[in-house]
Design a protein around this motif. Structure first.
Motif, short mmCIF file in Angstrom:
data_model
loop_
_atom_site.label_atom_id
_atom_site.label_comp_id
_atom_site.label_asym_id
_atom_site.label_seq_id
_atom_site.Cartn_x
_atom_site.Cartn_y
_atom_site.Cartn_z
N SER A 92 32.40 -68.85 15.46
CA SER A 92 33.06 -69.96 14.77
C SER A 92 33.21 -71.15 15.72
CB SER A 92 34.44 -69.52 14.27
OG SER A 92 35.24 -69.03 15.34
N ASP A 93 32.34 -71.18 16.74
CA ASP A 93 32.44 -72.19 17.78
C ASP A 93 31.47 -73.36 17.59
OD1 ASP A 93 30.11 -70.81 18.25
OD2 ASP A 93 30.67 -70.10 20.25
N GLY A 94 30.72 -73.35 16.49
CA GLY A 94 29.78 -74.44 16.24
C GLY A 94 28.56 -74.41 17.13
N LYS A 95 28.29 -73.26 17.78
CA LYS A 95 27.13 -73.14 18.67
C LYS A 95 26.12 -72.15 18.10
CE LYS A 95 29.91 -74.07 22.80
NZ LYS A 95 30.35 -73.54 24.13
N TRP A 96 24.90 -72.24 18.62
CA TRP A 96 23.85 -71.31 18.21
C TRP A 96 24.07 -69.96 18.89
CZ3 TRP A 96 20.95 -72.45 14.20
CH2 TRP A 96 20.68 -73.79 13.90
N HIS A 97 23.77 -68.89 18.14
CA HIS A 97 23.87 -67.53 18.66
C HIS A 97 22.54 -66.82 18.38
CE1 HIS A 97 28.23 -67.69 19.51
NE2 HIS A 97 28.23 -68.57 18.52
N THR A 98 22.44 -65.58 18.76
CA THR A 98 21.18 -64.85 18.62
C THR A 98 21.25 -63.68 17.65
OG1 THR A 98 21.72 -63.47 20.54
CG2 THR A 98 20.44 -65.48 20.95
N ALA A 99 22.36 -63.52 16.97
CA ALA A 99 22.52 -62.39 16.06
C ALA A 99 21.55 -62.48 14.89
CB ALA A 99 23.94 -62.33 15.53
N THR A 100 21.05 -61.36 14.46
CA THR A 100 20.19 -61.27 13.28
C THR A 100 20.62 -60.04 12.48
OG1 THR A 100 18.52 -59.95 14.43
CG2 THR A 100 18.23 -62.36 14.44
N GLY A 101 20.06 -59.90 11.29
CA GLY A 101 20.29 -58.68 10.53
C GLY A 101 20.87 -58.91 9.15
N TRP A 102 20.56 -57.98 8.27
CA TRP A 102 21.04 -57.98 6.89
C TRP A 102 22.08 -56.87 6.73
CZ3 TRP A 102 21.48 -54.53 2.92
CH2 TRP A 102 21.67 -55.06 1.63
N SER A 103 23.09 -57.11 5.93
CA SER A 103 24.11 -56.08 5.73
C SER A 103 24.75 -56.19 4.36
CB SER A 103 25.19 -56.17 6.81
OG SER A 103 25.78 -57.46 6.83
N ALA A 104 25.37 -55.10 3.95
CA ALA A 104 26.12 -55.06 2.70
C ALA A 104 27.47 -54.42 2.95
CB ALA A 104 25.36 -54.28 1.63
N TYR A 105 28.49 -54.97 2.29
CA TYR A 105 29.86 -54.50 2.47
C TYR A 105 30.42 -53.95 1.17
CZ TYR A 105 30.18 -56.88 7.00
OH TYR A 105 29.99 -57.28 8.30
N THR A 106 31.23 -52.90 1.31
CA THR A 106 32.01 -52.39 0.19
C THR A 106 33.46 -52.26 0.65
OG1 THR A 106 31.70 -50.05 0.76
CG2 THR A 106 30.07 -51.07 -0.72
N PHE A 107 34.36 -52.08 -0.31
CA PHE A 107 35.76 -51.84 0.03
C PHE A 107 35.88 -50.46 0.65
CE2 PHE A 107 40.19 -50.70 -0.97
CZ PHE A 107 40.84 -51.79 -0.40
N PRO A 108 36.75 -50.26 1.65
CA PRO A 108 36.88 -48.95 2.30
C PRO A 108 37.16 -47.81 1.32
CG PRO A 108 38.02 -50.63 3.58
CD PRO A 108 37.59 -51.28 2.28
N GLY A 109 36.55 -46.68 1.61
CA GLY A 109 36.71 -45.50 0.77
C GLY A 109 35.44 -45.21 -0.01
N HIS A 110 35.36 -44.05 -0.58
CA HIS A 110 34.19 -43.65 -1.36
C HIS A 110 34.39 -44.04 -2.82
CE1 HIS A 110 31.98 -41.52 1.77
NE2 HIS A 110 33.16 -41.09 2.20
N THR A 111 33.58 -44.99 -3.28
CA THR A 111 33.67 -45.47 -4.66
C THR A 111 32.26 -45.62 -5.21
OG1 THR A 111 33.55 -47.82 -4.07
CG2 THR A 111 35.74 -46.79 -4.02
N GLU A 112 32.17 -46.01 -6.47
CA GLU A 112 30.87 -46.27 -7.09
C GLU A 112 30.16 -47.43 -6.41
OE1 GLU A 112 27.68 -45.69 -9.81
OE2 GLU A 112 29.33 -44.41 -9.10
N SER A 113 30.92 -48.31 -5.77
CA SER A 113 30.31 -49.42 -5.04
C SER A 113 29.37 -48.93 -3.95
CB SER A 113 31.39 -50.31 -4.43
OG SER A 113 32.24 -50.84 -5.42
N ASP A 114 29.68 -47.76 -3.37
CA ASP A 114 28.83 -47.21 -2.31
C ASP A 114 27.42 -46.91 -2.83
OD1 ASP A 114 30.87 -47.29 -0.42
OD2 ASP A 114 31.60 -45.31 -0.98
N ARG A 115 27.34 -46.41 -4.04
CA ARG A 115 26.01 -46.09 -4.60
C ARG A 115 25.21 -47.37 -4.85
NH1 ARG A 115 23.19 -44.92 -9.23
NH2 ARG A 115 24.87 -45.51 -10.67
N LEU A 116 25.90 -48.42 -5.30
CA LEU A 116 25.24 -49.72 -5.48
C LEU A 116 24.75 -50.24 -4.13
CD1 LEU A 116 24.43 -52.22 -7.10
CD2 LEU A 116 26.82 -52.96 -7.01
N ALA A 117 25.58 -50.13 -3.10
CA ALA A 117 25.18 -50.56 -1.76
C ALA A 117 24.00 -49.75 -1.25
CB ALA A 117 26.36 -50.47 -0.80
N ASP A 118 24.00 -48.42 -1.52
CA ASP A 118 22.87 -47.58 -1.10
C ASP A 118 21.56 -48.10 -1.69
OD1 ASP A 118 24.57 -45.91 0.26
OD2 ASP A 118 24.58 -44.33 -1.26
#
Length: 199
Positions: A92-118
């Motif tokens: 959040s510093d307004g500078k360039w970084h080197t991070a890359t990658g794709w990700s998906a988040y769900t609410f903590p715990g085992h829910t139907e959202s996990d299957r959608l994320a899978d």
């Protein structure tokens, strides 16, 4: 099945841009979200944008809209799903970084959202060959877990995707390229279809 696509943020959201200011997250999210909805509708699925406005609609209102749609279309966990489209940032510093990658988040715990994320991770492996997928298998599935407001308060299964990094030159080159946009759209469409057809 109602498919709600949430394009994160709005044109008045502060700070959601590349360090040089040329990339605006709200614009990219809307372009990708519009394309996902169009592809799903073309295939005959009932998909729509949660936020057609360009303004930054508050999270509370986004959740209200999602839950209203969910209640209109039957059982909350079987008749509606929500995907929230975002682009990540390493700092959040307004500078360039080197991070890359794709990700998906769900609410903590085992829910139907996990299957959608899978299903979305399965599609990301297919459409993002050679790209990093950010995962956490500590609970036996690949998605990351955070109590993000839109994941916590929606009635229906909900997943938030982070499609690369806006403060990484490498990531942005891919995200802004025609092939990058095509891949990001395709993985969402394929993941959603896989989820629906495997239900």
């Amino acid at each position: 099945m109602k498919i709600l696509i949430d394009n994160g943020h709005g044109r008045d959201t502060a700070g959601k841009c590349s360090p040089d200011g040329h990339f605006r997250e709200y614009q990219y999210n809307r372009e990708i979200a519009h394309a996902i909805v169009a592809h799903l509708q073309y295939r005959g699925y009932d998909a729509e944008l949660l936020v057609p406005e360009f303004e930054d609609i508050p999270l509370k209102e986004r959740v209200r809209r999602a839950n209203q749609k969910t209640c209109q279309f039957g059982h909350p966990t079987t008749d509606t799903i929500l995907i929230s489209i975002h682009v990540n940032a390493a700092g959040s510093d307004g500078k360039w970084h080197t991070a890359t990658g794709w990700s998906a988040y769900t609410f903590p715990g085992h829910t139907e959202s996990d299957r959608l994320a899978d299903c979305l991770y399965w599609a990301a492996e297919k459409y993002l060959p050679g790209h990093m997928l950010r995962t956490d298998f500590s609970d036996a599935d690949p998605d990351l877990e955070e109590p993000f407001y839109i994941l916590k308060h929606t009635y229906c299964p909900a997943v938030l995707t982070e499609n690369g990094f806006m403060d990484s030159r490498e990531s942005l080159r891919f995200l802004e390229s025609p092939e990058g946009k095509k891949a990001i759209v395709a993985l969402h469409v394929a993941g959603i279809v896989e989820y629906l057809e495997s239900s």
